[in-house]
Write a protein that holds these residues in place. Sequence first.
Motif, PDB file in Angstrom:
ATOM      1  N   ARG A  96       0.812  -1.222   0.000  1.00 60.34           N
ATOM      2  CA  ARG A  96       0.000   0.000   0.000  1.00 60.34           C
ATOM      3  C   ARG A  96       0.853   1.284   0.000  1.00 60.34           C
ATOM      4  O   ARG A  96       0.422   2.338   0.477  1.00 60.34           O
ATOM      5  CB  ARG A  96      -0.976   0.015   1.177  1.00 60.34           C
ATOM      6  CG  ARG A  96      -2.150  -0.954   1.022  1.00 60.34           C
ATOM      7  CD  ARG A  96      -3.192  -0.723   2.087  1.00 60.34           C
ATOM      8  NE  ARG A  96      -4.320  -1.628   1.991  1.00 60.34           N
ATOM      9  CZ  ARG A  96      -5.376  -1.439   1.208  1.00 60.34           C
ATOM     10  NH1 ARG A  96      -5.438  -0.373   0.431  1.00 60.34           N
ATOM     11  NH2 ARG A  96      -6.365  -2.312   1.194  1.00 60.34           N
ATOM     12  N   ASN A 149       2.477   4.600  -1.555  1.00 61.23           N
ATOM     13  CA  ASN A 149       1.957   5.569  -2.510  1.00 61.23           C
ATOM     14  C   ASN A 149       3.095   6.199  -3.321  1.00 61.23           C
ATOM     15  O   ASN A 149       3.845   7.029  -2.818  1.00 61.23           O
ATOM     16  CB  ASN A 149       1.164   6.656  -1.786  1.00 61.23           C
ATOM     17  CG  ASN A 149       0.377   7.537  -2.734  1.00 61.23           C
ATOM     18  OD1 ASN A 149       0.616   7.553  -3.940  1.00 61.23           O
ATOM     19  ND2 ASN A 149      -0.576   8.277  -2.199  1.00 61.23           N
ATOM     20  N   SER A 171       2.313   7.640  -6.342  1.00 56.23           N
ATOM     21  CA  SER A 171       1.584   8.368  -7.380  1.00 56.23           C
ATOM     22  C   SER A 171       2.354   9.610  -7.821  1.00 56.23           C
ATOM     23  O   SER A 171       2.841  10.392  -7.005  1.00 56.23           O
ATOM     24  CB  SER A 171       0.188   8.764  -6.880  1.00 56.23           C
ATOM     25  OG  SER A 171       0.253   9.586  -5.740  1.00 56.23           O
ATOM     26  N   ARG A 192      -1.078  -3.888  -3.709  1.00 55.67           N
ATOM     27  CA  ARG A 192      -1.978  -2.742  -3.535  1.00 55.67           C
ATOM     28  C   ARG A 192      -1.251  -1.391  -3.514  1.00 55.67           C
ATOM     29  O   ARG A 192      -1.777  -0.398  -3.014  1.00 55.67           O
ATOM     30  CB  ARG A 192      -2.843  -2.904  -2.288  1.00 55.67           C
ATOM     31  CG  ARG A 192      -3.822  -4.079  -2.358  1.00 55.67           C
ATOM     32  CD  ARG A 192      -4.699  -4.138  -1.126  1.00 55.67           C
ATOM     33  NE  ARG A 192      -5.625  -5.251  -1.145  1.00 55.67           N
ATOM     34  CZ  ARG A 192      -6.830  -5.230  -1.720  1.00 55.67           C
ATOM     35  NH1 ARG A 192      -7.248  -4.119  -2.325  1.00 55.67           N
ATOM     36  NH2 ARG A 192      -7.624  -6.288  -1.697  1.00 55.67           N
ATOM     37  N   ASN A 235       0.119   2.159  -4.943  1.00 54.30           N
ATOM     38  CA  ASN A 235      -0.459   3.164  -5.841  1.00 54.30           C
ATOM     39  C   ASN A 235       0.662   3.810  -6.654  1.00 54.30           C
ATOM     40  O   ASN A 235       1.463   4.577  -6.131  1.00 54.30           O
ATOM     41  CB  ASN A 235      -1.209   4.224  -5.030  1.00 54.30           C
ATOM     42  CG  ASN A 235      -1.859   5.282  -5.909  1.00 54.30           C
ATOM     43  OD1 ASN A 235      -1.770   5.243  -7.139  1.00 54.30           O
ATOM     44  ND2 ASN A 235      -2.529   6.246  -5.291  1.00 54.30           N
ATOM     45  N   LYS A 279      -0.164   5.397  -9.668  1.00 47.08           N
ATOM     46  CA  LYS A 279      -0.913   6.144 -10.674  1.00 47.08           C
ATOM     47  C   LYS A 279      -0.089   7.337 -11.175  1.00 47.08           C
ATOM     48  O   LYS A 279       0.393   8.157 -10.403  1.00 47.08           O
ATOM     49  CB  LYS A 279      -2.231   6.652 -10.094  1.00 47.08           C
ATOM     50  CG  LYS A 279      -3.099   7.372 -11.120  1.00 47.08           C
ATOM     51  CD  LYS A 279      -4.462   7.752 -10.545  1.00 47.08           C
ATOM     52  CE  LYS A 279      -5.302   8.459 -11.608  1.00 47.08           C
ATOM     53  NZ  LYS A 279      -6.654   8.802 -11.098  1.00 47.08           N
ATOM     54  N   THR A 301      -2.260  -0.213  -8.454  1.00 46.88           N
ATOM     55  CA  THR A 301      -2.774   0.753  -9.414  1.00 46.88           C
ATOM     56  C   THR A 301      -1.618   1.332 -10.222  1.00 46.88           C
ATOM     57  O   THR A 301      -0.747   2.008  -9.674  1.00 46.88           O
ATOM     58  CB  THR A 301      -3.522   1.897  -8.692  1.00 46.88           C
ATOM     59  OG1 THR A 301      -4.652   1.359  -8.008  1.00 46.88           O
ATOM     60  CG2 THR A 301      -4.010   2.926  -9.699  1.00 46.88           C
TER      61      THR A 301
END
Length: 223
Positions: free
Chosen positions: A98, A100, A102, A118, A120, A122, A140
Amino acid sequence: MRTALLIFAIGIAPLAAHAACKDAPKSRVDWNGCDKQRLMLSKSELREAKITKAELDGTDLANSSLAGADLTSSSIDRVRFTGADLSGAKLVEVSAYRTNFSGAKMAGVVLTKGELTRANLKGADLTNANLEKAEFPRATLEEATLSGANLTGAELARAILVKAKMAGARLTNARMFRTRIEGVDLSATQGLQQSQLDSACGDGNTKLPAGLKPGASWPCAKE
């Protein structure tokens, strides 16, 4: 005398390492093996830092510069790398549950055998990244740039690749069970096989290399 000096040196080595863990963020800082969990370190300068086998879980490193840093075998679960510069960094065998990433700059990053369940990513720039055997289940990667990236043997089960840029990406033996590739241009990818497409989730707007066809179950039923 030499024996005494050797014993003394061995004795102070752990103390020196512990002292280095207290160093403030800076280029080439040595945080190998350090506990840096749940800290507020956004906008830090950590270029070429040595942060291997460290614990950074829950730390905020948003918009920080970690270009060329070595985080091999570190735990970076739930770390915030939003907008950070990780260009050319080594994240070999990291745990990044999890996490991040992004909007992060990750061109040329080495993420081999990383565990990014999981995560991120993006909009992240992963141009020419080495992602061989990395694990991205349910991650993602929407709108990410994966041009020239090496995804050989990567785990992409249920990952989201919608609107990702994939030109030149290598997908040999990548596991693509229900990977979301609706509307993705895969026409210039390498190593893609029909069996991968048959287990993935594309649609009429997914572009494929010559000789391959849409999976029989496309579009996938919503879960």
